[in-house]
Design a protein around this motif. Structure first.
Motif, short mmCIF file in Angstrom:
data_model
loop_
_atom_site.label_atom_id
_atom_site.label_comp_id
_atom_site.label_asym_id
_atom_site.label_seq_id
_atom_site.Cartn_x
_atom_site.Cartn_y
_atom_site.Cartn_z
N PRO A 66 0.92 -1.17 0.02
CA PRO A 66 0.02 0.03 -0.18
C PRO A 66 0.93 1.44 -0.02
O PRO A 66 2.03 1.25 0.48
CB PRO A 66 -0.71 -0.02 1.30
CG PRO A 66 -1.06 -1.61 1.60
CD PRO A 66 0.61 -2.08 1.02
N ALA A 67 0.54 2.31 -0.31
CA ALA A 67 1.00 3.63 -0.49
C ALA A 67 -0.17 4.73 -0.67
O ALA A 67 -0.94 4.58 -1.18
CB ALA A 67 1.77 3.93 -1.79
N PRO A 68 0.25 5.79 -0.05
CA PRO A 68 -0.56 7.00 -0.05
C PRO A 68 -1.13 7.26 -1.53
O PRO A 68 0.02 7.53 -2.37
CB PRO A 68 0.30 8.09 0.68
CG PRO A 68 1.07 7.45 1.49
CD PRO A 68 1.39 6.18 0.58
N HIS A 69 -2.43 7.74 -1.77
CA HIS A 69 -2.89 7.81 -3.12
C HIS A 69 -3.80 8.90 -3.41
O HIS A 69 -3.82 9.52 -4.32
CB HIS A 69 -3.36 6.36 -3.46
CG HIS A 69 -4.00 6.47 -4.87
ND1 HIS A 69 -3.41 6.58 -6.09
CD2 HIS A 69 -5.30 6.30 -5.28
CE1 HIS A 69 -3.79 6.48 -6.83
NE2 HIS A 69 -5.29 6.34 -6.48
N TYR A 70 -4.72 9.08 -2.45
CA TYR A 70 -5.89 10.28 -2.70
C TYR A 70 -6.21 10.59 -1.28
O TYR A 70 -6.13 9.88 -0.26
CB TYR A 70 -7.03 9.08 -3.22
CG TYR A 70 -8.20 10.21 -3.61
CD1 TYR A 70 -8.14 10.75 -4.99
CD2 TYR A 70 -9.02 10.48 -2.90
CE1 TYR A 70 -9.14 11.36 -5.38
CE2 TYR A 70 -10.26 11.16 -3.03
CZ TYR A 70 -10.18 11.78 -4.45
OH TYR A 70 -11.05 12.63 -4.87
N THR A 71 -6.66 12.11 -1.31
CA THR A 71 -7.30 12.39 -0.24
C THR A 71 -8.82 12.73 -0.22
O THR A 71 -8.99 13.58 -0.90
CB THR A 71 -6.42 13.72 0.36
OG1 THR A 71 -6.49 14.48 -0.71
CG2 THR A 71 -5.09 13.46 0.84
N MET A 72 -9.46 12.00 0.80
CA MET A 72 -10.91 12.43 0.89
C MET A 72 -11.23 13.76 1.37
O MET A 72 -12.18 14.29 0.97
CB MET A 72 -11.76 11.39 1.15
CG MET A 72 -11.82 10.04 0.70
SD MET A 72 -10.32 9.16 0.66
CE MET A 72 -10.05 8.36 2.23
N GLY A 73 -10.33 14.00 2.21
CA GLY A 73 -10.46 15.26 2.93
C GLY A 73 -10.17 16.39 1.88
O GLY A 73 -9.52 16.20 0.77
N GLY A 74 -10.56 17.70 2.31
CA GLY A 74 -10.11 18.86 1.68
C GLY A 74 -11.01 19.87 2.16
O GLY A 74 -11.72 19.93 3.25
N LEU A 75 -11.22 21.04 1.17
CA LEU A 75 -12.10 22.23 1.90
C LEU A 75 -13.31 21.80 1.98
O LEU A 75 -14.02 20.84 0.98
CB LEU A 75 -11.78 23.31 0.77
CG LEU A 75 -10.37 24.03 0.97
CD1 LEU A 75 -10.42 25.22 0.03
CD2 LEU A 75 -9.80 24.43 2.25
#
Lengths: 296, 636
Positions: free
Chosen positions: B397-406
């Motif tokens: 596994p590796a960091p890929h996407y961020t669901m969080g945001g503004l």
């Protein structure tokens, strides 16, 4: 592994450049070429020297940002590989490597290994699209596309716009790039209505941007990281003949008249103007051998 | 403070009602309005092209040399759409339900429904633009399946779907640039948002070639600047992807939604050396045909092909019989970490599991497998030197996407009036975990359909006085930006920007990555401000601000990551439940799955900036689930 790099250093577009030699030590075979340059830059920063500027982003061979010549070969010489995906195991310990930016009149150097490739965008602007304003699309499966055509379109659309083809060509020709986009769009049923005007406009713009012509060296195909075949240039030339052969009737309105700004800005007039303007543009592009020049 | 503006009425009529209630701008008046779009990826290019075609004057900004470089281009697997071409039980409601459930019930139902609703228009739009989707021999569109769902609804263009969709949007954008409706600003990076009378009215940018700072004024500002996975340093994101635009907007008053919700993608090529600058994703579509396994024995050093069938543990198929290898990403990643932590990981560092295609090649033939995944196998071979047709791939596994945001409302407007946010940069739609092939869908839904409806409504509904860049707010913002750059250049310390980024990345990965604990997060929260302090006292940038200076660009982005990382940890610390990709070790079911706490945490955490070294304030938007009843996710 240890390498001797001879790197093109040029501070800005207006200043002359020169080669500077650097030693890079402790390189591992698994490092990518750009990771090797990262290590060089860390070293340069520690010595208070400006790091080598080079363009890169995705580092997985798809964004098309990276690219320079390694010993005169665009992207370094491994078949179908961008320089960001080129592992150092491809080279021999102790190799001397010369790094230069793409050399072409249409690609002026910005700094070190970075060049300006905006000419490619302007070729696309000349006709590298299918006009389909958002919201007016027919149902997707209403348009049948034979698998072979879809595959050809895809093979051509795989181009990443890196510019290696131009850098490798003795004529600095952009015909592989242009033909890839033309083949992509002209192979599809959706691309047929604009086929002739697209081909004529893009070819004219290619010439306006000071790219050379193809004389069948095939260097472009050899260095293309996406293996776009030379055959597409043939396809483009065939489409160019076809477009020139097609008869388009004269436009009904004189171009220079409708392009004048209208005195009043009423709603109806605006619409009228746009309508005539668009109709007229379509004809100009299809008719004239240098439509892009007319437009700009 | 948090007014989500969700239209009333049944869920299937909300978007129609919203559009019906919207105010419109007369076509002749549109060109009198200007719109700034920052970012030219899927959401940005699609929005800029569409708004330009509608007649607005659009200024589009990108730090790249051309819009076609945006990181959307690297998306591989595909794009979901509820077309039900396979007749296998798909529908808008099903896509809606899958997405709400996949996001572990932490997304807003109304937004997700709209996403599912417009998904079908996206495919129509892209096909008419000439996107070369995979076809069957009869000429119809082909589909495949993706993680977390039981229908085949994913449209794809070999392993380069993102590239082809981005080129479609890019070409539409270029057409508008040629038509003069969109002005493109290349190699131009946003460094601040300018507010006039409480509304977003412009931006300050830095020309990356000359270093010149410029102010741009407009009626509306749209941010489509992507996600912040690079906070981990090693991620699958492109090297330049950053949080600067959203972070500077956050500092100006835009609330940040669920910053700790990040996605760790299960199928990436494992880390090989300390010099490594990024991780490479292997599309999730590979899990359609590849089988994931590890040896049953710990520390088994035999070559994979020498390990007999009965000594292999196909752990996903065994633990999750109904979804098998196609469980959602958070579940697949967590399980991979678990088996590696047990000492059953493979490869040189024991940080990897096998993804095996032997069965697929046997069943479908080499040719079919090559056609479906050829380019992915090639990428894999180039990086690792292994031929995945004969030896199983190794993945981790590796960091890929961020669901969080503004944080944004139903109209995709942030808490700053006139500041809209689209694509990965906003927090909406995916909850605590994004399903595969949904990022492209959301980027294009926002760009082609949502923003081009909601932005004009804002313009029509509000009386916007003309502003010019000579306004004092612009001057002040520009001066602040200049100060910050001068400060970065003036530190004159010893450490390179990258060295700080690597150190920060390790802190965040260790303590705010795949598993998060109270102690770990507190440790990170102590460490990050120290590192930030060292950054501002020991950074070294060679060169000046009045030239192309890639070290300065990096340092500037890292300075924002150093602040965002802290907020991520604060958010992760307050959310003591586990949900989706946010796994708090203190909150698990008896069999080790993420255990939600709906009574206390069925809300979106929206954080308000209170100043550096001040605790941010939390605002909670309660989430209600009327159509998809809350239940423990099960993929067994």
């Amino acid at each position: 592994m240890t390498f001797t790099l001879k790197v093109w250093r040029q501070h800005s577009a207006d200043e002359p450049g020169r080669f500077v030699s650097y030693q890079v030590k402790n390189v591992t075979p698994d490092m990518s070429f750009l990771e090797m340059l990262d290590a060089l830059n860390e070293d340069l920063i520690s010595r208070q020297e400006p790091p080598v500027a080079f363009e890169h982003d995705c580092r997985e061979g798809i964004c098309g940002s990276c690219g320079f010549l390694i010993n005169g070969v665009a992207h370094g010489g491994q078949r179908g590989t961008t320089v960001c995906q080129l592992a150092m195991r491809f080279f021999k310990n102790g190799d001397a490597l010369t790094l230069e930016p793409w050399r072409a009149r249409a690609f002026p150097v910005i700094r070190d290994l970075i060049v300006n490739r905006s000419a490619f965008d302007r070729i696309i602007q000349a006709g590298g699209f299918i006009s389909a304003p958002t919201g007016t699309a027919p149902a997707a499966n209403a348009i049948l596309v034979p698998k072979e055509d879809a595959d050809t379109a895809f093979d051509a659309a795989a181009c990443i716009g890196c510019g290696a083809c131009v850098a490798a060509c003795p004529n600095a020709s952009a015909m592989l790039f242009t033909s890839a986009k033309i083949t992509h769009l002209n192979s599809l049923p959706q691309g047929q209505p604009q086929r002739d005007q697209r081909t004529l406009s893009m070819v004219a713009e290619m010439r306006n941007e000071l790219f050379g012509s193809c004389t069948n060296h095939g260097e472009c195909e050899a260095v293309c990281p996406k293996r776009i075949p030379l055959e597409f240039i043939g396809k483009m030339n065939r489409d160019l003949m076809r477009a020139a052969w097609h008869w388009h009737r004269e436009p009904l309105v004189i171009p220079s008249l409708v392009q004048l700004p209208s005195a009043e800005d009423s709603h109806e007039q605006f619409h009228e103007e746009v309508r005539i303007h668009e109709e007229d543009q379509a004809h100009v592009e299809a008719e004239s051998p240098e439509p892009a020049a007319t437009r700009r | 403070m948090l007014e989500a503006r969700i239209p009333s009425g049944p869920i299937e009529q909300k978007w129609d009602k919203c559009r019906y209630d919207m105010k419109l701008v007369n076509p002749a008046n549109r060109r009198k309005h200007s719109i700034i779009v920052v970012g030219a990826g899927l959401a940005g290019a699609a929005a800029a092209a569409t708004l330009g075609r509608q007649g607005y004057h659009v200024h589009c900004f990108s730090y790249h040399d051309t819009p076609r470089r945006a990181h959307s281009i690297a998306a591989q697997g595909g794009i979901n759409s509820a077309k039900n071409y396979r007749n296998d039980g798909d529908s808008v409601l099903r896509l809606f339900k899958d997405t709400v459930k996949g996001g572990d019930y932490r997304a807003r139902e109304a937004n997700v429904y709209r996403l599912a609703e417009v998904s079908s228009n996206i495919i129509d739009q892209c096909v008419s633009q000439g996107v070369p989707f995979a076809r069957e021999y009869g000429g119809l569109l082909d589909n495949r399946s993706f993680g977390g769902v039981q229908v085949e609804r994913t449209f794809y263009a070999r392993g380069q779907t993102g590239q082809q969709l981005l080129l479609g949007a890019y070409q539409a954008l270029e057409e508008q640039i040629a038509a003069g409706t969109v002005t493109m600003h290349f190699r131009s990076e946003l460094l601040d948002i300018v507010l006039v009378k409480g509304r977003a009215r412009g931006i300050v940018t830095r020309d990356l070639v000359t270093g010149q700072l410029d102010c741009h004024a407009a009626d509306v500002v749209v941010l489509a600047t992507g996600g912040y996975s690079n906070v981990f340093y090693l991620s699958t994101n492109a090297k330049a992807s950053n949080c600067t635009a959203i972070w500077r907007a956050h500092r100006r008053g835009a609330l940040c939604g669920n910053p700790c919700f990040t996605q760790i993608h299960p199928t990436c090529i494992p880390l090989s050396s300390g010099f490594q600058s990024k991780l490479t994703l292997m599309s999730e579509s590979l899990r359609n045909d590849g089988r994931v396994w590890v040896p049953k024995k710990e520390h088994d050093t035999r070559s994979p092909n020498d390990i007999p069938e009965d000594e292999r543990d196909y752990y996903l198929e065994n633990r999750y019989p109904s979804f098998g290898n196609l469980v959602p990403r958070d579940v697949a990643s967590r399980n991979a970490k678990e088996v590696c932590d047990e000492g059953r990981g493979v490869g040189p560092h024991g940080q990897g599991v096998y993804l095996d295609f032997a069965d697929a090649i046997h069943r479908l033939g080499l040719q079919t497998v090559r056609e479906k995944y050829g380019n992915l196998f090639e990428i894999y071979e180039r990086i690792t030197g292994d031929d995945a047709y004969t030896v199983p791939m190794r993945i981790y596994p590796a960091p890929h996407y961020t669901m969080g945001g503004l944080w944004v409302d139903y109209h995709l407007m942030s808490t700053i009036p006139g500041l809209f946010v689209g694509g990965e940069a906003n927090f909406s739609d995916h909850g605590a975990n994004r399903l595969g092939a949904s990022a492209l869908m959301q980027g294009l839904a926002d760009g082609y359909f949502v923003l081009p409806a909601t932005v004009p409504d804002y313009i029509a509904a509000n009386k916007l006085d003309p502003v010019s860049t000579s306004d004092s707010a612009f001057k002040a913002a520009k001066a602040e930006v200049k100060d910050r750059i001068d400060k970065l250049l003036g530190v004159n310390g010893k450490r390179s920007p990258d060295s700080f980024h690597k150190e920060l990345g390790k802190i965040v990965w260790d303590d705010c990555g795949m598993a998060r604990s109270d102690a770990g997060l507190r440790k990170a929260l102590a460490r990050i401000p120290e590192l930030r302090d060292e950054f501002w006292h020991n950074l070294r940038i060679v060169g000046t601000g009045e030239e192309l200076n890639q070290s300065l660009e990096k340092a500037n982005r890292i300075s924002d990551f150093l602040e965002l990382a802290e907020l991520m940890c604060i958010d992760a610390l307050q959310r003591t439940e586990s949900c989706g990709g946010h796994f708090r070790v203190e909150s698990q079911t008896p069999d080790g799955e993420a255990k939600r706490d709906d009574a206390n945490f069925a809300y979106t955490a929206a954080w308000e900036w209170k100043g550096l070294d001040q605790s941010p304030a939390i605002h909670k938007e309660p989430l209600t689930f009327e159509y998809v009843p809350l239940s423990q996710r099960s993929y067994k």
